[in-house]
Motif scaffolding. Sequence first.
Motif, mmCIF file in Angstrom:
data_model
loop_
_atom_site.group_PDB
_atom_site.id
_atom_site.type_symbol
_atom_site.label_atom_id
_atom_site.label_comp_id
_atom_site.label_asym_id
_atom_site.label_seq_id
_atom_site.Cartn_x
_atom_site.Cartn_y
_atom_site.Cartn_z
ATOM 1 N N LEU A 1 0.817 -1.215 0.000
ATOM 2 C CA LEU A 1 0.000 0.000 0.000
ATOM 3 C C LEU A 1 0.850 1.265 0.000
ATOM 4 O O LEU A 1 0.350 2.352 -0.297
ATOM 5 N N ALA A 2 2.133 1.123 0.347
ATOM 6 C CA ALA A 2 3.033 2.279 0.367
ATOM 7 C C ALA A 2 3.751 2.481 -0.959
ATOM 8 O O ALA A 2 4.437 3.491 -1.139
ATOM 9 N N ALA A 3 3.596 1.559 -1.885
ATOM 10 C CA ALA A 3 4.274 1.668 -3.178
ATOM 11 C C ALA A 3 3.562 2.679 -4.078
ATOM 12 O O ALA A 3 2.412 3.075 -3.831
ATOM 13 N N ARG A 4 4.255 3.091 -5.116
ATOM 14 C CA ARG A 4 3.632 3.968 -6.110
ATOM 15 C C ARG A 4 2.636 3.174 -6.947
ATOM 16 O O ARG A 4 2.853 1.998 -7.224
ATOM 17 N N ALA A 5 1.573 3.834 -7.357
ATOM 18 C CA ALA A 5 0.532 3.168 -8.152
ATOM 19 C C ALA A 5 0.667 3.540 -9.621
ATOM 20 O O ALA A 5 0.931 4.695 -9.953
ATOM 21 N N PRO A 6 0.464 2.582 -10.529
ATOM 22 C CA PRO A 6 0.475 2.900 -11.963
ATOM 23 C C PRO A 6 -0.800 3.642 -12.354
ATOM 24 O O PRO A 6 -1.727 3.792 -11.536
ATOM 25 N N LEU A 7 -0.858 4.087 -13.568
ATOM 26 C CA LEU A 7 -2.057 4.730 -14.105
ATOM 27 C C LEU A 7 -2.893 3.679 -14.813
ATOM 28 O O LEU A 7 -2.452 3.085 -15.792
ATOM 29 N N ASP A 8 -4.092 3.433 -14.296
ATOM 30 C CA ASP A 8 -5.006 2.470 -14.913
ATOM 31 C C ASP A 8 -6.115 3.205 -15.653
ATOM 32 O O ASP A 8 -6.625 4.234 -15.186
#
Length: 429
Positions: A149-156
């Motif tokens: 949950l602390a990682a960066r999220a991609p663009l979906d």
Amino acid sequence: MNPGARIAAAIEVLDDIETRHRPAADALKDWGLAHRFAGSKDRAALATLVFDALRCRASAAWIMGAETPRAIMLGSLRQMRNLSADDIAMLCSGEGHAPPPLSEEERTRLATATLDGAPDPVRGDYPEWLAPAFAAAFGARAAEEGRALAARAPLDLRVNRLKATREKALAALAHLGATPTPLSPSGLRVPLSDDGRSASLAGEPAYVKGLVEIQDEGSQLAALLCAAKPGEQVLDLCAGGGGKTLALAAAMDNHGQVYATDREARRLAPLHARLERAGTRNVQIRTPRRNQDVLADLEARCDLVLVDAPCTGTGTWRRNPDAKWRIRPGALEQRIKEQDEVLDSAARFVKPGGRLVYVTCSLLRAENEDRIAAFLARQSDFEAIAAQELVAAADLPALSAFVQGDGLRLSPLTSETDGFFVAGLRRRA
């Protein structure tokens, strides 16, 4: 701005966030207004530094043995960017607006400190007061879920089936590196750039013309699990900006009717333009009005009622890393009250044999399984729909892996999506 100056600025913004107890976005905006010499690339790089530091605030502070903005920033450079003590020392030269040089203790900690022996909330970078809730939801892998949950999220993105096929959208966005999402049949994933930034879609024809919408794959799956069919009467009771409303309308191929409402009229405002861009023709927006029941005609008439309930948003921490440090126990109690209220309100509109789908972007049992159990105890004319039945109706067999009891739980660790909970209920005929 040179890299060291950006780090000094990030420390300044973190201090503002801490001392004034304000959202990171507000602090970054004010910094930009006060430092107009900073270009767009500088501001973007600064935002990434600040949000990365907030992602790993607890573990960074543990590594550095202090909770000051400087300590958290230095620790985050190691935790999030894998920089060595020597690399960080070069950035902290004290010259050209860079931070002051490292102390001997800082250098030693950056070189040798580990998370060995740290408690789960530190290793998982989530608030200590949520430790029991995370343990209840995830057991021994609580810290691992927290780290995801602390990682960066991609663009979906969701392909708008009213205007394009997945293949057409992929071709249009190939220059951004778009690939199909693994679980949603309508999803595309655009990777982050090396500096952690999402691609801008503002000038992309595929976005401007409504071929794609920004929507996390988990949110897409939640809408698909509703199994909305052409010709049905559907109520999206907490529509907000309308992401799931648009997905439901597309699944129904513009046949039938989707009614979109929200308790806050301002949240519905963006939906008007989004509907037009998407080419959606089967949505009615029911804007709330004081002292008027704008849904009275829908009582016991809906085949499907979607409750995308207000929640703590623990499942979206990848995209809102500062939110996890601003949430307080009182907020959870308030959300639980609101969830019970909106579920009871939703029951009114479900026709006999109709279904109610409950969705949150929370990973806490108190907001998910516990709310469903409490609802069924209050509403004797409803029964749970087996989660495997939801999966089968949506024709998404791969989602069987995420079934837990009568619901489904998605998370960045297990499904590589934002965190979501989905459960179905049926009104007895």
